[in-house]
Write a protein that holds these residues in place. Structure first.
Motif, PDB file in Angstrom:
ATOM      1  N   ASN A   1      -1.768   5.914 -10.259  1.00  0.00           N
ATOM      2  CA  ASN A   1      -2.638   6.359 -10.177  1.00  0.00           C
ATOM      3  C   ASN A   1      -3.213   5.379 -11.536  1.00  0.00           C
ATOM      4  O   ASN A   1      -4.570   5.191 -12.129  1.00  0.00           O
ATOM      5  CB  ASN A   1      -3.493   7.475 -10.974  1.00  0.00           C
TER       6      ASN A   1
ATOM      7  N   ASP B   1       3.435  12.603 -11.569  1.00  0.00           N
ATOM      8  CA  ASP B   1       2.275  12.779 -11.998  1.00  0.00           C
ATOM      9  C   ASP B   1       1.336  12.307 -12.069  1.00  0.00           C
ATOM     10  O   ASP B   1       0.367  12.181 -11.571  1.00  0.00           O
ATOM     11  CB  ASP B   1       2.784  13.771 -13.232  1.00  0.00           C
ATOM     12  N   ASP B   2       1.263  10.730 -12.522  1.00  0.00           N
ATOM     13  CA  ASP B   2       0.177   9.899 -11.969  1.00  0.00           C
ATOM     14  C   ASP B   2       0.571   8.686 -10.601  1.00  0.00           C
ATOM     15  O   ASP B   2      -0.414   8.212 -10.590  1.00  0.00           O
ATOM     16  CB  ASP B   2       0.240   8.912 -13.404  1.00  0.00           C
TER      17      ASP B   2
ATOM     18  N   SER C   1      -0.809   9.630  -6.402  1.00  0.00           N
ATOM     19  CA  SER C   1      -1.802  10.530  -5.726  1.00  0.00           C
ATOM     20  C   SER C   1      -0.834   9.387  -4.163  1.00  0.00           C
ATOM     21  O   SER C   1      -1.141   8.756  -4.152  1.00  0.00           O
ATOM     22  CB  SER C   1      -2.762  10.309  -5.977  1.00  0.00           C
TER      23      SER C   1
ATOM     24  N   TYR D   1       2.236   6.983  -1.810  1.00  0.00           N
ATOM     25  CA  TYR D   1       2.012   7.407  -2.329  1.00  0.00           C
ATOM     26  C   TYR D   1       1.059   6.168  -3.899  1.00  0.00           C
ATOM     27  O   TYR D   1       1.940   5.378  -4.130  1.00  0.00           O
ATOM     28  CB  TYR D   1       2.812   8.001  -3.505  1.00  0.00           C
TER      29      TYR D   1
ATOM     30  N   GLU E   1      -4.715   7.424   0.859  1.00  0.00           N
ATOM     31  CA  GLU E   1      -5.729   7.764   2.065  1.00  0.00           C
ATOM     32  C   GLU E   1      -5.607   6.633   2.581  1.00  0.00           C
ATOM     33  O   GLU E   1      -5.018   5.536   2.470  1.00  0.00           O
ATOM     34  CB  GLU E   1      -6.962   7.220   1.504  1.00  0.00           C
TER      35      GLU E   1
END
Length: 229
Positions: free
Chosen positions: A183, A223-224, A226, A180, A229
């Protein structure tokens, strides 16, 4: 001839917090491009990205402060100054600082503090260079100055607005567990590594990390983050 951007990493820098105040608004940011250019009168130059809130306020105030960071400054302390915007976050909350004659000065994890009045500005493209004459200087701590080399050895990263920013190359996946990404600052949480310094053992999946855990680099909440990818 090609430009190998990694070559710029061999140029030495320090790490500093630049502060300013315009009216009732104050802010500060991390900077590495700070250097003395004259001795009589003493003048110091700082270079700030035009997109940064500190640069915006400094253009209005014409006064700024420089706090020279010590090696005691860890990622949790440094993170908000380099990776969060003062437009929606009070960077001074919970931080030791003093009110100078014109600007606030961060004393926590600092060796010395300077107040300066802007005498000239130079537009250098993405950044503004502010030349300031020193109006006060004070030693506020002891120890060793934090250099960019030390910061990088601790796996610190540059904000995207830093003049030395180099995009990180994508790493190959080394684990079946999902990584993760913060961000705010780009820190990557790797379950295989965990975050032992903050009581998260290696092998801990991101989903199993405590909800009150924060990014060890910038202090952003869970929570910040993501999925990478």
């Amino acid at each position: 001839m090609e430009i190998d951007r990694k070559a710029f990493r061999s140029i030495s820098y320090g790490l500093y917090i630049i502060t300013t105040r315009a009216g009732d608004k104050k802010n500060g940011q991390l900077a590495n491009t700070v250097f003395q250019v004259t001795s009589d009168p003493p003048k110091i130059v700082v270079c700030l990205n035009k997109e940064n809130y500190t640069c915006e306020l400094l253009k209005d105030s014409n006064h700024f402060g420089v706090s020279v960071l010590s090696t005691d400054a860890d990622h949790k302390f440094i993170g908000p100054w380099g990776f969060r915007s003062g437009r929606d976050f009070d960077k001074f909350e919970g931080i030791e600082f003093k009110e100078g004659e014109t600007v606030p000065l961060v004393t926590q994890n600092s060796l010395s503090c300077f107040e300066l009045k802007v005498t000239d500005t130079i537009d250098v493209g993405t950044h503004m260079m502010f030349i300031g004459e020193v109006t006060s200087a004070e030693v506020v701590g002891s120890g060793e100055a934090l250099t960019y080399a030390i910061y990088h050895s601790r796996k610190g990263r540059e904000p995207k607005t830093a003049p030395t920013y180099i995009p990180e190359e994508k790493e190959e996946k080394r684990s079946k567990n999902m990584k993760y990404v913060c961000n705010i600052c780009g820190y990557v949480y790797d379950p295989a590594v965990g975050d032992p310094d903050n009581d998260v053992d290696p092998g801990t999946k991101f989903e199993d990390v405590s909800e009150d855990w924060v990014c060890p680099l910038c202090g952003a909440p869970k929570d910040d983050f993501s999925p990478q990818e």
